[in-house]
Design a protein around this motif. Structure first.
Motif, PDB file in Angstrom:
ATOM      1  N   SER A  50      -3.599   1.032  -2.947  1.00 21.17           N
ATOM      2  CA  SER A  50      -2.486   0.140  -3.268  1.00 21.17           C
ATOM      3  C   SER A  50      -1.369   0.868  -3.997  1.00 21.17           C
ATOM      4  O   SER A  50      -1.549   1.959  -4.556  1.00 21.17           O
ATOM      5  CB  SER A  50      -2.968  -1.012  -4.145  1.00 21.17           C
TER       6      SER A  50
ATOM      7  N   HIS B  91      -4.060  -5.578  -1.136  1.00 22.82           N
ATOM      8  CA  HIS B  91      -4.483  -4.228  -1.497  1.00 22.82           C
ATOM      9  C   HIS B  91      -4.777  -4.079  -2.987  1.00 22.82           C
ATOM     10  O   HIS B  91      -5.216  -3.017  -3.426  1.00 22.82           O
ATOM     11  CB  HIS B  91      -3.432  -3.208  -1.049  1.00 22.82           C
ATOM     12  N   HIS B  92      -4.555  -5.139  -3.747  1.00 26.82           N
ATOM     13  CA  HIS B  92      -4.881  -5.139  -5.172  1.00 26.82           C
ATOM     14  C   HIS B  92      -6.183  -5.899  -5.442  1.00 26.82           C
ATOM     15  O   HIS B  92      -6.477  -6.237  -6.587  1.00 26.82           O
ATOM     16  CB  HIS B  92      -3.730  -5.734  -5.978  1.00 26.82           C
TER      17      HIS B  92
ATOM     18  N   GLY C 280       0.819  -1.201   0.000  1.00 27.28           N
ATOM     19  CA  GLY C 280       0.000   0.000   0.000  1.00 27.28           C
ATOM     20  C   GLY C 280       0.855   1.253   0.000  1.00 27.28           C
ATOM     21  O   GLY C 280       2.084   1.195   0.003  1.00 27.28           O
TER      22      GLY C 280
END
Length: 245
Positions: free
Chosen positions: A58, A209-210, A47
């Protein structure tokens, strides 16, 4: 079943190498925190330390990752044929491909809108150069590369039937500003389509975070006046979330 090559640990290496090369995360934390839109904390390994509505934004992928966007196995891994089916384009549609990158999906959509056009938006001049080169090679006159910014995709007001973001929205360093401009660009009845890896599925081999959940995406789109109309779940690892005003 063969896992995609960006599985652990390949994606870790990829994002660490290319994660800070695109969406220009030059931010002013004090000013943005004061507005109450964004907050800041120690960054997670994937991130940027900037959060929006409880979600840490991200790291990003830029032009150095162009080969990954154009990998030969992408069609099968992501079933882009099913994605085209899900968005149900009309021949006259004006489509904004926001975060178009090299234009992999831009040029798949172009034949489906022969009387319309695809606005291929990216904030990197190198990506725009790639888009223009591919446009010249393919001869698609209905593709228009657009150089946007980290806060504004530079779309015409009330001029877009659909804005689609494929594995891109979660990387926007200024999601509220970007989406506000995108909503203004929608025609009456226009749609916003988010294609994101499913955060609800721990078996999807993508860094946390993706990914995005339906609940989180719905909350963020509601903040700019959009409501969830449908969820298409036939892709191998992504969901297709369709929103309207």
């Amino acid at each position: 079943m063969k896992k995609p090559f960006w599985s652990i640990p390949a994606l870790f290496l990829f994002v660490n190498l290319f994660g800070n090369s695109s969406f220009g995360q030059q931010v002013t934390p004090a000013a943005e925190s004061a507005k109450g839109v964004y907050q800041y904390r120690q960054a997670a390994y994937d991130g940027i330390g900037k959060t929006y509505m409880g979600r840490e934004i991200s790291q990003v992928m830029g032009h150095l990752g162009a080969a990954w966007l154009e990998r030969p196995e992408r069609e099968q891994e992501e079933r882009t044929d099913l994605l085209l089916e899900a968005i149900n384009l009309k021949p006259t549609d004006v489509v904004a491909d926001v975060g178009a990158g090299t234009g992999y999906f831009t040029f798949l959509m172009a034949p489906n809108v022969p009387k319309g056009k695809v606005l291929a938006v990216d904030i990197e001049q190198a990506m725009i150069n790639d888009l223009n080169q591919t446009k010249k090679k393919t001869g698609f006159k209905n593709v228009e590369p657009v150089l946007g910014t980290i806060t504004d995709p530079k779309l015409p007001a009330n001029g877009v039937d659909m804005a689609i973001m494929i594995d891109a929205y979660h990387e926007f360093s200024h999601p509220r500003e970007m989406m506000t401009h995108i909503v203004r660009a929608l025609k009456p009845g226009g749609r916003v389509v988010l294609v994101e890896y499913r955060a609800e599925d721990p078996n999807v081999p993508i860094k946390p975070h993706h990914k995005m959940s339906v609940a989180q995406a719905t909350k963020e789109m509601k903040a700019v006046g959009l409501s969830l109309k449908s969820v298409y779940r036939k892709l191998p690892q992504q969901h297709v979330l369709i929103f309207q005003k």
